[in-house]
Design a protein around this motif. Structure first.
Motif, PDB file in Angstrom:
ATOM      1  N   VAL A   1      -3.181  12.836  -6.020  1.00 32.37           N
ATOM      2  CA  VAL A   1      -2.201  11.938  -6.635  1.00 32.37           C
ATOM      3  C   VAL A   1      -2.202  10.578  -5.929  1.00 32.37           C
ATOM      4  CG1 VAL A   1       0.291  11.559  -6.719  1.00 32.37           C
ATOM      5  CG2 VAL A   1      -0.661  13.629  -7.697  1.00 32.37           C
ATOM      6  N   VAL A   2      -2.251  10.607  -4.602  1.00 30.54           N
ATOM      7  CA  VAL A   2      -2.247   9.358  -3.838  1.00 30.54           C
ATOM      8  C   VAL A   2      -3.522   8.557  -4.120  1.00 30.54           C
ATOM      9  CG1 VAL A   2      -2.301   8.382  -1.522  1.00 30.54           C
ATOM     10  CG2 VAL A   2      -0.779  10.288  -2.028  1.00 30.54           C
TER      11      VAL A   2
ATOM     12  N   PHE B   1      -3.676   7.251  -7.688  1.00 32.84           N
ATOM     13  CA  PHE B   1      -2.766   6.123  -7.879  1.00 32.84           C
ATOM     14  C   PHE B   1      -3.344   4.848  -7.252  1.00 32.84           C
ATOM     15  CE2 PHE B   1       0.989   3.504  -6.911  1.00 32.84           C
ATOM     16  CZ  PHE B   1       1.518   3.417  -8.190  1.00 32.84           C
TER      17      PHE B   1
ATOM     18  N   ARG C   1      -4.303   1.384  -9.296  1.00 35.84           N
ATOM     19  CA  ARG C   1      -3.814   0.032  -9.019  1.00 35.84           C
ATOM     20  C   ARG C   1      -4.983  -0.926  -8.791  1.00 35.84           C
ATOM     21  NH1 ARG C   1      -1.403   0.931 -12.136  1.00 35.84           N
ATOM     22  NH2 ARG C   1      -0.386  -1.089 -12.159  1.00 35.84           N
TER      23      ARG C   1
ATOM     24  N   ILE D   1      -0.134   2.046 -17.594  1.00 37.91           N
ATOM     25  CA  ILE D   1       0.761   3.106 -17.123  1.00 37.91           C
ATOM     26  C   ILE D   1       0.392   4.440 -17.773  1.00 37.91           C
ATOM     27  CG2 ILE D   1       3.141   3.941 -17.196  1.00 37.91           C
ATOM     28  CD1 ILE D   1       4.093   1.141 -16.749  1.00 37.91           C
TER      29      ILE D   1
ATOM     30  N   LEU E   1      -2.861  11.330 -13.429  1.00 36.86           N
ATOM     31  CA  LEU E   1      -2.087  12.059 -12.421  1.00 36.86           C
ATOM     32  C   LEU E   1      -1.738  13.464 -12.901  1.00 36.86           C
ATOM     33  CD1 LEU E   1       0.391   9.328 -11.096  1.00 36.86           C
ATOM     34  CD2 LEU E   1      -1.807  10.030 -10.168  1.00 36.86           C
TER      35      LEU E   1
END
Lengths: 258, 119
Positions: free
Chosen positions: B60-61, B64, B68, B74, B81
Motif C-alpha cells: 500500500v505504501v 501510493f 503520486r 484518485i 490499492l
C-alpha cells in the motif's frame, strides 16, 4: 491551456469537507478494527490462562521444596499436598474481593510431610465477615489447590496482636506458626473438598479467587496482535493520504495562479 | 528508479499470498473433512493471512508512492490499492500499472531497456 480550477486555498474550504468526513470515518473504522483485534488478543490470553488452571494437578513436592524460591513458571499450577493442618496458625487476610465485595481469606498452614515440616499456607476460602469463618481443620489431609506466589505489596500489619493480616506474606504469616513456611501459598479447590459432603471446616466458605493466573504461552493470540498493529498502521496511512490529498488540492491552486 | 520494480515484486507477492490463502487454505480449512490431513493443512496454512496482511501494508505504501510520482487519478490509485484485497484482481491490475507507467512515465522504469534509452 485553460484548466478547471479544482483546487482550494485552505484546508478548511467547504469543497473539501466531503473528503475530510470520509477520511475521519476511515480513520475511526481502522482504529475500531485495531481495537477489536487487540481485545480479541487479550481475550484469547485470558482464556488460555483460565484453561491452564484446569491442568492436571502435580504433587507439591515435585514442584517446589520447603526452602526453594517460588518457581516462576508454576504460577497457578494445580497441586496436591499431603500434611498436617496447623490449626493454631489460622489467620485472616483482609481486603480480599469476591464478586465485588470485600471480605477475608481464611488461611491455615498445612505442615507438609511431618507435623513439624515446612508449612504451606492454604487459602481455605473466602468469607464476608470474620463471624462466618468455620473452625480450623485438624489432623492430616491431602488437599488440592492452585500454587500462588506470596504477596509483596509492602503493606504493614498495623495490629500484630490479632489474627488479621493485610496480605499473604511470609514475614507476616511466620508470626503465627512455629515452623518454616514455604515461599508460596495455595488456594484450596473447594469443589474437591466438597466432592463427598461438606466438612465442618469448609462450612460457609466461598471459593477464593486466584490472585495470579498462570501466564499464557508467548505465541497465544499472536495473530490478533499482529492484525491489531496492522490496523493501527492503516489508520496512520489513511491520515497520511488525507494530508497528501489536501496538500495537492492546495498546490493545484498555486500552480494555476502562477 | 527502484520504486517501479519494488511495486511489481510486492504486487506479485501479495497476489500469490492472497490467492493461496483465499482459494486454497480457506476452502480446505472450512470445506475439507473435519480433522483430516487437508483440513489441518488448511488451518495451519491460514497463518499466511498474517503474512499477506503485512506484505499488503508495505504494498500500500509503495503503490501510493508510485501513484503520486506517476500522477495517477484518485480512481486508478484506489483500484491499485484495493487490488491487494480481491483475490486474483492484482495480477490484472499489475499489468495495467506496468502498461500505464511505461506509456506515461517511462522515466520511472529506467532499469528497463526502454527507460535506459531515454535517460
Amino acid at each position: 491551456m485553460p484548466r478547471t480550477l479544482n483546487g482550494v486555498t485552505s484546508a478548511f474550504a467547504p469543497r473539501l469537507w466531503g473528503g475530510h468526513l470520509l477520511a475521519l470515518l476511515l480513520v475511526a473504522a481502522t482504529l475500531a478494527l485495531g481495537w477489536w483485534q487487540y481485545s480479541a488478543y487479550q481475550a484469547q490470553r485470558a482464556a488460555e490462562s483460565r484453561d491452564l488452571t484446569h491442568a492436571a494437578a502435580k504433587p507439591l513436592t515435585s514442584v517446589m521444596g520447603g526452602n526453594d524460591p517460588f518457581p516462576g513458571n508454576e504460577v497457578g499450577q494445580p497441586i496436591t499436598a499431603t500434611g498436617t493442618w496447623v490449626g493454631g496458625g489460622t489467620v485472616f487476610v483482609s481486603g480480599r474481593e469476591h464478586g465485588g465485595r470485600e471480605g477475608y481469606w481464611v488461611v491455615t498452614p498445612l505442615a507438609i510431610g511431618t507435623p513439624d515440616g515446612s508449612a504451606l499456607p492454604i487459602v481455605r476460602g473466602w468469607v464476608a465477615s470474620l463471624a462466618d469463618a468455620p473452625p480450623p481443620p485438624s489432623g492430616t489431609a491431602t488437599v488440592q489447590g492452585w500454587l500462588q506466589p506470596t504477596d509483596g505489596t509492602g503493606e504493614v500489619d498495623t495490629d500484630r496482636s490479632d489474627d488479621v493480616i493485610p496480605q499473604v506474606r511470609t514475614a507476616d504469616l511466620i508470626q503465627h506458626v512455629d515452623q518454616d513456611l514455604y515461599d508460596a501459598y495455595a488456594v484450596l479447590d473447594l469443589s474437591a473438598v466438597r466432592a463427598d459432603g461438606e466438612p465442618d471446616d469448609a462450612r460457609g466458605l466461598v471459593q477464593a479467587d486466584l490472585a495470579e493466573l498462570p501466564p499464557p504461552a508467548g505465541g497465544t493470540g499472536l495473530r490478533n496482535l499482529l492484525y491489531a498493529i496492522e490496523w493501527v498502521f492503516f489508520a496512520a496511512f489513511v491520515g497520511y493520504v488525507w494530508w497528501r490529498w489536501v496538500q495537492e488540492r492546495i498546490q493545484e491552486v498555486s500552480t494555476v495562479a502562477a | 528508479m527502484k520504486l517501479f520494480a519494488t511495486y511489481r515484486v510486492l504486487a506479485l507477492l501479495v497476489g500469490v499470498l492472497l490467492a493461496f490463502c483465499s482459494l486454497v487454505a480457506m476452502p480446505l480449512k472450512y470445506l475439507a473433512a473435519d480433522g483430516g490431513t487437508w483440513q489441518r493443512f488448511g488451518e495451519q496454512a491460514s497463518i499466511l493471512w498474517v503474512a499477506h496482511g503485512w506484505v499488503f501494508m508495505i504494498y500500500v505504501v509503495v503503490a501510493f508512492a508510485l501513484s503520486r510520482k506517476a500522477g495517477w487519478s484518485i480512481a486508478f490509485t484506489l483500484v491499485a490499492l484495493v487490488a491487494g484485497l480481491v483475490p486474483l484482481l492484482i495480477f490484472w491490475v499489475e499489468r495495467q500499472v506496468v502498461r500505464k507507467v511505461r506509456d506515461e512515465n517511462p522515466e520511472l522504469t529506467s532499469s528497463e531497456p526502454t527507460g535506459a534509452v531515454s535517460s
